[in-house]
Scaffold this motif. Structure first.
Motif, PDB file in Angstrom:
ATOM      1  N   TYR A  78      34.338  87.259  13.583  1.00 35.29           N
ATOM      2  CA  TYR A  78      33.542  86.284  14.339  1.00 35.29           C
ATOM      3  C   TYR A  78      32.245  86.917  14.851  1.00 35.29           C
ATOM      4  O   TYR A  78      31.149  86.377  14.652  1.00 35.29           O
ATOM      5  N   GLN A  80      37.591  81.244   6.422  1.00 31.82           N
ATOM      6  CA  GLN A  80      36.220  80.857   6.040  1.00 31.82           C
ATOM      7  C   GLN A  80      36.138  79.384   5.644  1.00 31.82           C
ATOM      8  O   GLN A  80      36.674  78.543   6.321  1.00 31.82           O
ATOM      9  N   ASN A 115      42.325  83.934  10.995  1.00 30.82           N
ATOM     10  CA  ASN A 115      42.992  84.733   9.964  1.00 30.82           C
ATOM     11  C   ASN A 115      44.222  84.039   9.391  1.00 30.82           C
ATOM     12  O   ASN A 115      44.999  83.417  10.136  1.00 30.82           O
ATOM     13  N   ASP A 153      39.967  86.167  14.147  1.00 32.14           N
ATOM     14  CA  ASP A 153      39.632  87.569  13.946  1.00 32.14           C
ATOM     15  C   ASP A 153      38.299  87.808  14.660  1.00 32.14           C
ATOM     16  O   ASP A 153      37.235  87.428  14.155  1.00 32.14           O
ATOM     17  N   SER A 191      40.054  86.191   6.633  1.00 29.10           N
ATOM     18  CA  SER A 191      39.577  85.013   7.363  1.00 29.10           C
ATOM     19  C   SER A 191      39.528  83.797   6.436  1.00 29.10           C
ATOM     20  O   SER A 191      39.194  83.907   5.263  1.00 29.10           O
ATOM     21  N   SER A 195      36.629  82.059  11.195  1.00 26.58           N
ATOM     22  CA  SER A 195      37.145  83.411  11.437  1.00 26.58           C
ATOM     23  C   SER A 195      38.647  83.435  11.738  1.00 26.58           C
ATOM     24  O   SER A 195      39.184  84.469  12.146  1.00 26.58           O
TER      25      SER A 195
END
Ligand code: GLN
Length: 463
Positions: free
Chosen positions: A157, A63, A198, A153, A61, A196
């Motif tokens: 999440y 982030q 990817n 993702d 992820s 989240s």
């Protein structure tokens, strides 16, 4: 020949592999269970060549790396003024999830810590948009930046949403301070969803390279982020991108960067390359230990530190003086046997290069200065030639300065010839009056000055 760059990336990767320090983020269930042996690195050039090594297809992820790009989207959707009203640009020296606001203004300190990033997320589309609508827009733009369709993702999440007390706390703090005008839960949910998404290192390197390339995607050529907004994003990445490690990072590695708790880091070196590195174990500031090590090696070995003074502007101007001699064929004009001053410029010219040129022109062709012996030596030259044959680019400021030089020379009665085979000097449509003569080759320039078939005899140096 086989390019040495992929081999070099493998060396960088293998140097980082033995590092066992750090641990994966523990506060998000799915990240805590990450395979810590994963390791990848990628590098994308501004003309679209992508190199990668290691687990370069493994997704993780995005982030906090998302924060840099969502800041750009917030600027586009709400305007820079509004964004600055709500989010500061000062490094906080705090952890990324600190519940803190700037003293006096009550704004989050910067868009790279969670408080600023949740605010930036709330500015995407409009304050009334839903988390779904905002993440939809963000996902679409991230996909264009990566050059492929990306996905959220859902497992990451859900895991993060389940334990989002701290981010929810930040959301309510922002609401209470009047920074968030929407439902704080909606802003935090959308922010967690944006985190989240990817990606793999190849996606991230392309996203970073788009920043390095002034917002234009290196492969598709699409302008995704306006150039002035890229400058804002890269500035904030430089000062705040690595949280409380920002100073360390800038002095050591010197590339505008952003890290994420899944173990990714991007670096965007303006005008050159985008890099990305990934490995899940983090140091106590939340930055991937191995990714930091790989970025450090790349920066050192490839001279990527932005403060490296590797291009000194003084090397960009060459001056030569020639006498024009009549050739065999007619017509010739009165300039034969008179002197011509030639200024050749090279490289990517910016302010300092244009200033050097201007200084040289003013010295050779200006009124002699008693303090500066030799100045004004060519005040009577019949023509001035600017050769831009070896110039890759003239930025806007250097264009303005050089055009002004040319107009002043013309006003002084000089014949000005510009050799500009690739058209780097743009004309100013606003400007009235005589324009310089623009040609493609040295031969054409000589023909213009002395007449067809003229020769140039040099005092020194070559034309
Ligand atoms: N989703 C994470 C959070 O808000 C992102 C933090 C990070 O990558 N540093 O806690």
């Amino acid at each position: 020949m086989k390019s040495p760059i992929p081999d070099y990336l493998h060396v960088v990767l293998e140097n980082a592999r033995p590092i066992e320090d750090g641990k994966p983020a523990s506060y998000i269930d799915t990240l805590a269970r990450a395979d810590t042996s994963r390791l990848a690195v990628a590098l994308a050039t501004v003309d679209g060549k992508l190199y990668s090594a290691g687990d370069d297809q493994v997704e993780f992820s995005i982030q906090s790396i998302s924060k840099a790009f969502v800041y750009a989207i917030a600027i586009e959707d709400a305007g820079l003024e509004k964004v600055l009203e709500k989010i500061g640009v000062e490094p906080s020296g705090d952890a990324f999830n600190q519940l803190s606001l700037e003293r006096g203004t009550h704004r989050p300190m910067n868009p790279m810590i969670n408080a600023g990033a949740i605010t930036a997320h709330s500015l995407v589309i409009s304050p009334t948009a839903t988390a779904e609508e905002r993440t939809d827009r963000i996902l679409k733009i991230f996909s264009r930046l990566a050059g492929r369709q990306l996905h959220v993702d859902e497992e990451v999440y859900e895991a993060e949403l389940k334990d989002a007390d701290r981010n929810m706390g930040i959301g309510y703090m922002l609401k209470a301070a009047g920074i968030l005008t929407c439902d704080p839960r909606e802003a935090v949910k959308g922010y967690i969803r944006q985190c989240s998404i990817n990606v793999n290192v190849r996606d991230l390197a392309m996203m970073a390279a788009t920043l390095s390339n002034a917002g234009v995607h290196p492969i598709t050529g699409e302008s995704i982020i306006p150039q002035w907004s890229v400058r804002q994003v890269l500035s904030v990445m430089t000062t705040c991108g690595m949280y409380d490690a920002a100073g360390d990072w800038v002095s050591n590695i010197g590339i505008p960067a952003k890290s994420g708790v899944a173990g990714g880091i991007i670096g965007a070196l303006p005008g050159q390359v985008g890099i990305a590195a990934f490995s899940p174990r983090l140091d106590d500031r939340g930055n991937s230990v191995r990714a930091v090590a790989m970025c450090q090696q790349l920066s050192r070995d490839m001279g990527l530190h932005m403060m490296d003074v590797s291009q000194i502007a003084s090397s960009t101007v060459r001056t030569a003086v020639a006498t024009i001699v009549a050739g065999q064929s007619d017509p010739h004009n009165a300039n034969c046997n008179r002197e011509v001053v030639i200024f050749s410029l090279r490289g990517a010219v910016r302010f300092a290069g244009a200033e050097r040129l201007t200084r040289a022109v003013a010295r050779e062709l200006g009124v002699p200065d008693p303090q500066d012996p030799g100045s004004g030596a060519y005040i009577d030259a019949c023509a001035v030639v600017f050769s831009f044959r070896d110039v890759f680019s003239l930025n806007q400021v250097s264009q303005r300065i050089i055009r002004e030089d040319i107009y002043r020379l013309i006003a002084d009665g000089k014949n000005v010839i510009v050799i500009d085979p690739s058209g780097v000097l743009k004309s100013d449509p606003e400007r009235q009056g005589p324009h310089p003569c623009i040609v493609k080759t040295e031969a054409e320039a000589r023909d213009q000055i002395g007449g067809v078939g003229c020769q140039a005899v040099f005092k020194a140096d070559n034309w």
